[in-house]
Design a protein around this motif. Sequence first.
Motif, PDB file in Angstrom:
ATOM      1  N   ILE A  22     -40.877  -4.862  56.965  1.00 46.25           N
ATOM      2  CA  ILE A  22     -41.496  -6.119  56.195  1.00 46.25           C
ATOM      3  C   ILE A  22     -42.376  -5.555  54.931  1.00 46.25           C
ATOM      4  N   SER A  23     -41.711  -4.643  54.267  1.00 42.40           N
ATOM      5  CA  SER A  23     -42.498  -3.986  53.258  1.00 42.40           C
ATOM      6  C   SER A  23     -42.548  -4.876  52.043  1.00 42.40           C
ATOM      7  N   SER A  24     -41.560  -6.075  51.988  1.00 40.77           N
ATOM      8  CA  SER A  24     -41.531  -6.884  50.901  1.00 40.77           C
ATOM      9  C   SER A  24     -42.780  -7.532  50.925  1.00 40.77           C
ATOM     10  N   GLU A  70     -42.009   0.673  60.703  1.00 42.24           N
ATOM     11  CA  GLU A  70     -43.449   0.817  60.906  1.00 42.24           C
ATOM     12  C   GLU A  70     -44.324  -0.360  60.319  1.00 42.24           C
ATOM     13  N   LEU A  71     -45.588  -0.618  60.489  1.00 43.05           N
ATOM     14  CA  LEU A  71     -46.626  -1.525  59.866  1.00 43.05           C
ATOM     15  C   LEU A  71     -47.081  -0.956  58.770  1.00 43.05           C
ATOM     16  N   PRO A  72     -46.618  -1.518  57.558  1.00 43.07           N
ATOM     17  CA  PRO A  72     -47.054  -0.823  56.187  1.00 43.07           C
ATOM     18  C   PRO A  72     -48.575  -0.948  55.948  1.00 43.07           C
ATOM     19  N   ASP A  73     -49.272   0.093  55.499  1.00 38.93           N
ATOM     20  CA  ASP A  73     -50.512  -0.118  55.262  1.00 38.93           C
ATOM     21  C   ASP A  73     -51.237  -0.787  54.321  1.00 38.93           C
ATOM     22  N   CYS A  74     -50.295  -1.632  53.372  1.00 39.52           N
ATOM     23  CA  CYS A  74     -50.745  -2.681  52.526  1.00 39.52           C
ATOM     24  C   CYS A  74     -51.509  -3.930  53.054  1.00 39.52           C
ATOM     25  N   TRP A  75     -51.180  -4.246  54.463  1.00 39.46           N
ATOM     26  CA  TRP A  75     -52.033  -5.269  55.237  1.00 39.46           C
ATOM     27  C   TRP A  75     -53.276  -4.826  55.340  1.00 39.46           C
ATOM     28  N   LEU A  76     -54.065  -3.639  55.121  1.00 44.07           N
ATOM     29  CA  LEU A  76     -55.297  -3.279  55.077  1.00 44.07           C
ATOM     30  C   LEU A  76     -55.802  -3.899  53.816  1.00 44.07           C
ATOM     31  N   VAL A 119     -50.398   2.165  64.072  1.00 43.40           N
ATOM     32  CA  VAL A 119     -50.978   1.239  63.302  1.00 43.40           C
ATOM     33  C   VAL A 119     -52.025   1.595  62.400  1.00 43.40           C
ATOM     34  N   PRO A 120     -51.755   1.789  61.055  1.00 46.10           N
ATOM     35  CA  PRO A 120     -52.547   2.128  59.942  1.00 46.10           C
ATOM     36  C   PRO A 120     -53.995   1.676  60.201  1.00 46.10           C
ATOM     37  N   ASP A 121     -54.801   2.898  59.720  1.00 42.27           N
ATOM     38  CA  ASP A 121     -56.444   2.572  60.164  1.00 42.27           C
ATOM     39  C   ASP A 121     -57.044   2.719  58.716  1.00 42.27           C
TER      40      ASP A 121
END
Length: 552
Positions: A342-344, A366-372, A391-393
């Motif tokens: 889902i990096s797009s 993996e869940l990209p850290d951009c969601w932060l 999960v990115p922290d």
Amino acid sequence: MKMIMSGSSFLLFNVLILLSVYTRIAFGANSGVAAEADRKCMDTERQALLKFKQGVVDDCGYLSSWGNDESRKDCCKWRGVQCSNRTGHVIMLDLKYKVDPVCPNRPLREFSSLQELYLFDNKLDGSFPENFEQPSPLILLNLDSNQLWGSLPDLSVFPYLTSLDVSDNRLNGTVSEGLGQLSNLEFLDLFGNSLEGTITEAHLSNLSKLTYMDFSFSSLALNFSSNWLPPFKLEYIGLLNCKLGPRFPKWLQSQRSYYYLDISNAGISDIVPTWFWNLSPNLYYLNISYNHLEGTVPDLSLNSSGYPGIDLSSNGFEGSMPRVPSNMTSLNLSKNKFSGPISSLCSISGEYFSYLDLSDNLLSGELPDCWLHWQALAVLNLANNNFSGKVPDLMDYECSMESFNLRNNSFVGELPLLLKKCNEMKILDVGENRFSGTIPAWIRDSLPNLAILSLRSNHFLGTIPVNLCQLSKIQLLDFSLNNISGTIPKCLNNLTAMVEKGSSNTTITHIYVYYRSATLDGFVAKYDDIGNNSMERNRSRVQKNPGTCKEH
């Protein structure tokens, strides 16, 4: 406000009949304040308004300026009344939310020039009168949020009508083809009724000025020839729950100016044609969910200059995640067959991005850290996919989340510490993953509003923190299928929200809205006790509670 309902259907009949009794049309209104007009109101119209006042309950005193003594003799100065500066005739009655009609014997028969009539949210009941006499100069008719039933009759006696709003009533019949004679119509709202039958070209072919059309939440079927070219350019298209299929409606190809398009649950079973994805640059809201649409979704990132919400859920779309506009406010792609990473989505700026639902797909990685960076995000649902990794922290994450759902993936590691900042969190579901470590004691202090906490089927170990007994709002607590040891705290008996009457249904509702004009449109996220999420549209008027007497 005291509600007395008897006779209100007769009032509607009389109000509409009065508009067709006279053929003399006295235009000449301007937008100035009627109280400053040189011409005083007509005596016959003043007396008719006073008779009307006698036939309503006005507990809030909205009509207190209406009187027959010398100081109140000019009805053009009365509240809710506007007169023509040129003729002195009453041209507008604005009684929205205001009064309860009760008397069937108070006909308003003296207004030959009335152009605007606002009677919405007045608890009018009964059906439309079906027999009118002479044409009327009425331009605007608003009967929204009443209790009218029956069919929408032939209204061609109102040839100057530009706005017709009968939304949120109980209309349960058909729509007359006389609608097609209203060639000046710009605004048509039938939302929230139970109308049935078929809308054909005869209903719409003369409505070249129409820009707003909403038939949502009805049983209407739209049946047009495949080569029909509508005469209008719609800006608002609301057809939720209408029957448009099974083929994708080709007439939409000519509509390029819309900011709002909802054709969800419309019985369409088709591959989405390529031309459709060339979305309007004015887009604020697109919903084509709950159909049987197939195909891939192309790059949508170049199509919008606004702040759109997009819902493509509950279809059969497949392929990789599409690129979307950077200024998204919400995105629901759940219950499809999208696959891959889902990096797009990292192109989303996140300033107003509040809702992301990608559940029930075939997504992986993996869940990209951009969601932060999406610090306005209130709902994140990635359930029932193939995501993996940690999960990115981020310790200084400014959290707005109310619902965090990662159920049924392959995430590993401990619960991210960023959740400590999510004080408004109501739903935390990370069940059926590979999370490990102890159950954090900080959940009690950091997430006091939790209603659902599910850590089931992971690798958590240790004991259950006793302070979780202080989660006073919890309705569902699931730690099953882990490596937890020790005794179950007896204080869990104190979690009374689980057993209180009315709390057996653990559905939690979140409403996210955007504002445009006088209407709030938004998205309702529901979470039930088995971890399902759904998304629906909700529309509500910007209005006060009609049961009070506050100014508005």
